[in-house]
Design a protein around this motif. Structure first.
Motif, short mmCIF file in Angstrom:
data_model
loop_
_atom_site.label_atom_id
_atom_site.label_comp_id
_atom_site.label_asym_id
_atom_site.label_seq_id
_atom_site.Cartn_x
_atom_site.Cartn_y
_atom_site.Cartn_z
N ASN A 214 0.81 -1.22 0.00
CA ASN A 214 0.00 0.00 0.00
C ASN A 214 0.84 1.27 0.00
OD1 ASN A 214 -1.60 1.98 2.35
ND2 ASN A 214 -2.57 1.57 0.39
N VAL A 215 1.85 1.33 0.87
CA VAL A 215 2.63 2.54 1.04
C VAL A 215 3.77 2.63 0.03
CG1 VAL A 215 4.08 3.85 2.63
CG2 VAL A 215 2.03 2.71 3.48
N VAL A 221 -5.66 -0.47 -0.65
CA VAL A 221 -5.57 -1.38 0.50
C VAL A 221 -6.17 -2.74 0.17
CG1 VAL A 221 -6.47 -1.80 2.81
CG2 VAL A 221 -5.45 0.40 2.27
N TRP A 222 -7.29 -2.77 -0.57
CA TRP A 222 -7.92 -4.06 -0.84
C TRP A 222 -7.05 -4.93 -1.74
CZ3 TRP A 222 -9.32 -5.68 -5.74
CH2 TRP A 222 -9.37 -4.70 -6.74
N VAL A 223 -6.33 -4.32 -2.67
CA VAL A 223 -5.39 -5.08 -3.50
C VAL A 223 -4.20 -5.55 -2.66
CG1 VAL A 223 -3.84 -5.01 -5.49
CG2 VAL A 223 -6.07 -3.85 -5.59
N ARG A 282 0.92 3.31 9.48
CA ARG A 282 -0.48 3.17 9.07
C ARG A 282 -0.60 3.21 7.56
NH1 ARG A 282 -3.57 3.40 13.56
NH2 ARG A 282 -2.69 4.42 15.40
N TYR A 283 -1.69 2.64 7.08
CA TYR A 283 -1.95 2.62 5.65
C TYR A 283 -2.27 4.03 5.14
CZ TYR A 283 -2.46 -2.43 6.33
OH TYR A 283 -2.24 -3.73 6.65
N ASN A 284 -2.19 4.18 3.82
CA ASN A 284 -2.55 5.46 3.22
C ASN A 284 -4.05 5.68 3.18
OD1 ASN A 284 0.12 6.16 2.76
ND2 ASN A 284 0.18 5.28 0.71
N GLU A 285 -4.81 4.62 3.37
CA GLU A 285 -6.27 4.70 3.33
C GLU A 285 -6.85 4.16 4.63
OE1 GLU A 285 -7.84 3.39 -0.73
OE2 GLU A 285 -5.89 2.42 -0.61
N TYR A 286 -8.06 4.56 4.92
CA TYR A 286 -8.83 4.06 6.06
C TYR A 286 -8.16 4.31 7.40
CZ TYR A 286 -10.72 1.53 2.08
OH TYR A 286 -11.23 1.22 0.85
#
Length: 452
Positions: A214-215, A221-223, A282-286
């Motif tokens: 992701n980062v 994130v789902w991929v 942390r992820y870039n999303e959510y």
């Protein structure tokens, strides 16, 4: 001896709980987005009429506490002007109204930006719109509670049935996260007899891989989650192919293999620390979501989605074990490997499949937990004890028992905060485990075995 030991642990738990309940006040710990303590921040506590009772500053460890003389409604305010430059309260609520009837933990999540969809609290806004009590794993700030997710949105600060429903739903979600890891661990134990202490680091592996995709690679994130689960399965397959299968062929005993699994866990953990670092990422999303406010329940959409996916996966594994040829072969190997092999079942191939599934499920658990909590090198280590507790409670070697044990552990951990301090919720869960083991050693779905 075991009864005396259990009694001692229960006595310690009860005494600690009683001590915690005698105190009356509010407390908390301020940490930034990297889990570093934030010192020198002013916290003010006032009664319902607005009369200031006390003003304190967070210490060098980020902790603060205010003792109160009576139960009631209090307003806890964090002075954002005393925060270090660049930090703010992520959920936009620096002022919280809480009902105090014990020593309550109050959460102010700090970050460099507001959570998605959150508007900053304006002067005069009703502080009861959002509460900051830390009664569930999703809202705890200590590392030991990271397996439980941090609620980035607003949480209703209501008592009675509303709070009980919120804790029940939170417990069910937490139980599903435990179940993903526990089912795989139980299947490995059932087919090989190995108590795998490296299973918690497979959870961490999933979170780290998803974060990297992701980062570092910019994938959604789902991929990233799908790729991380696939890599988790591949990692499980590689472990059995390169390590456990050769050890089985050499006739290495289970005790020796268990010790090797501890060494493998340390190797994975500290390799992750070396290459990834010790900070929480942390992820870039959510990172934060505006929660769904249903009146009687406030929940973040990501918790609903991850919970549903976890439940579907657990049901799919159960159906596969019951109705597919590979599932029946797996159960046959778990029941009697020698007899299964005599009927033409390739035991080693079945075990390798189990390792693959176990690695994928553990990685999925790590991904889902890290969507709420972020990723840290030891996140799986903190969850491992509860995973073991769920497996033993449900019955060693049975995937169905592991699922039931996980749900019971998850719900009990959360619901217990209705009557005991949140800091003691894991003590209560493990105390119940000890009682079950004293009264029904084979677990809930385990079978009695003749000894001697």
């Amino acid at each position: 001896m075991s009864a005396a030991f259990a009694g001692l642990l229960l006595g310690l738990g009860v005494n600690s709980s009683a001590g915690a309940q005698e105190a009356l006040g509010v407390h908390g710990t301020l940490e930034d987005q990297q889990d570093q303590p934030v010192a020198g921040v002013t916290i003010t506590v006032a009664d319902a009429s607005g009369t200031e009772i006390a003003a304190v500053e967070s210490g060098a460890d980020g902790a603060w506490a205010v003792e109160l003389d009576a139960e009631g409604t209090y307003v806890v305010t964090l002075d954002e002007s005393t925060l270090p430059d660049g930090l703010l309260v992520r959920n936009g609520r620096p002022q919280l109204e809480v009902e105090v009837s014990s020593n309550r933990a109050v959460l102010f999540p700090l970050d460099t930006q507001l959570a998605e969809g959150v508007e900053p609290q304006q002067p005069g806004d009703d502080a009861t719109d959002a509460g900051g009590e830390s009664d569930s794993p999703e809202e705890e700030t200590s590392d030991a509670d990271t397996e439980d997710g941090e609620q980035l949105g607003a949480i209703e600060d209501e008592g009675g049935s509303t709070r009980a429903i919120s804790l029940l739903v939170s417990g069910l979600h937490f139980g599903l996260m435990i179940a993903l890891a526990a089912v795989g661990l139980s299947m490995v134990f059932g087919t090989t007899g190995l108590t795998n202490f490296a299973h918690g680091d497979l959870i961490t592996f999933g979170g780290v891989m998803a974060l990297m995709f992701n980062v570092a690679f910019g994938l959604p994130v789902w991929v990233a989650a799908i790729l991380a689960v696939a890599l988790g399965g591949a990692f499980g397959w590689a472990q059995d192919f390169g390590l456990w299968a050769p050890l089985r062929r050499k006739g290495i005993g289970l005790i020796s293999m268990m010790i090797i699994s501890i060494g493998l866990a340390l190797l994975i953990r500290f390799a992750t620390l070396f290459f990834f670092g010790g900070q929480r990422e942390r992820y870039n999303e959510y990172v934060g979501q505006k929660p769904w406010d249903l009146g009687w329940l406030v929940i973040a959409p990501k918790e609903v989605v991850t919970g549903i996916i976890a439940l579907v996966v657990c049901v799919a594994v159960a159906l596969a074990l019951l109705f597919t040829r590979l599932g029946k072969a797996t159960r046959a190997v778990a029941d009697n490997p020698a007899l299964a092999e005599s009927t033409g079942i390739d035991v080693n191939q079945v075990i390798r499949l189990v390792w693959t599934i176990g690695g994928a499920l553990a990685a999925m658990s790590g991904v889902f937990l890290s969507i709420s909590d972020g990723v840290k090198f030891d996140m799986g280590q903190h969850l491992l004890l509860l995973v073991f507790a769920a497996v033993v409670l449900g019955g060693l070697g049975t995937a169905f028992g592991a699922f039931i044990g996980s749900m019971l552990i998850g719900v009990f951990v959360q619901m217990s905060t209705l009557v005991i301090a949140p800091e003691l919720k894991y003590v209560g869960a493990l105390a119940v485990l000890i009682i079950i083991m004293l009264t029904r050693p084979q677990g809930i779905l385990g079978r009695r075995e003749r000894i001697g």
